[in-house]
Design a protein around this motif. Structure first.
Motif, short mmCIF file in Angstrom:
data_model
loop_
_atom_site.label_atom_id
_atom_site.label_comp_id
_atom_site.label_asym_id
_atom_site.label_seq_id
_atom_site.Cartn_x
_atom_site.Cartn_y
_atom_site.Cartn_z
N ILE A 5 -17.92 4.54 -30.19
CA ILE A 5 -18.24 3.26 -29.55
C ILE A 5 -19.69 3.25 -29.09
O ILE A 5 -20.41 2.25 -29.30
CB ILE A 5 -17.28 2.98 -28.37
N ILE A 17 -13.38 -3.64 -30.01
CA ILE A 17 -12.57 -2.48 -29.69
C ILE A 17 -11.12 -2.94 -29.53
O ILE A 17 -10.85 -3.94 -28.87
CB ILE A 17 -13.05 -1.81 -28.37
N ILE A 135 -11.97 0.71 -33.73
CA ILE A 135 -13.16 -0.13 -33.68
C ILE A 135 -13.19 -0.95 -34.97
O ILE A 135 -12.94 -0.43 -36.04
CB ILE A 135 -14.45 0.70 -33.48
#
Length: 156
Positions: A5, A17, A135
């Motif tokens: 991330i 996310i 993600i």
């Protein structure tokens, strides 16, 4: 935040996310992710590592609904022959645990090939660095962040 991330944020790459409750008894982490996110198993990708005879590692990112074609990956990375990497070696090289290995933010930058089926989607989902965390980003952005290439490495 995970290194995956953080890598996307640092590069200012558009991403989302997705977090879900991971069931340790799930037979397939990838299919569990697709179901939890309400996404097609062709749009959710798993990160797999393969090794050559010398122990050099390579990363393949393929749809969770399919399998890795080791011969196709070997051809794509110009290796003679590849086998699936030892899980301990994969964890050591990437800094992630099996079932949560992300193609992003790995400890060592390894040659990466994303299955060319990803190009049919505006966005794909990959592990964000732990089980239960994904993600979503554009395939081109994944390739940009990893220095990877596109190739026919998945089957089924």
């Amino acid at each position: 935040m995970t290194p995956a991330i953080n890598a996307a944020k640092k590069a200012k790459v558009p991403h989302q996310i997705h977090q879900y409750h991971h069931d340790p008894a799930a037979e397939s982490y990838g299919l569990e992710a697709a179901e939890a996110l309400g996404k097609s198993p062709q749009q959710v990708f798993k990160t797999l590592l393969a090794a050559d005879d010398a122990g050099k590692l390579y990363v393949a990112v393929v749809p969770v609904a399919g399998k890795l074609d080791l011969k196709a990956l070997a051809k794509a990375v110009k290796a003679k022959k590849l086998v699936m990497a030892n899980p301990a070696d994969a964890e050591k090289a990437t800094g992630y645990v099996v079932g949560g290995i992300s193609p992003l933010g790995q400890k060592k930058r390894l040659s990466l090939v994303l299955d060319d089926s990803a190009s049919q989607f505006d966005t794909i989902c990959v592990s964000a660095g732990r089980r239960g965390l994904e993600i979503e980003l554009a395939p081109a952005d994944l390739l940009k962040l990893t220095g990877g290439s596109l190739g026919p490495v998945g089957r089924g």
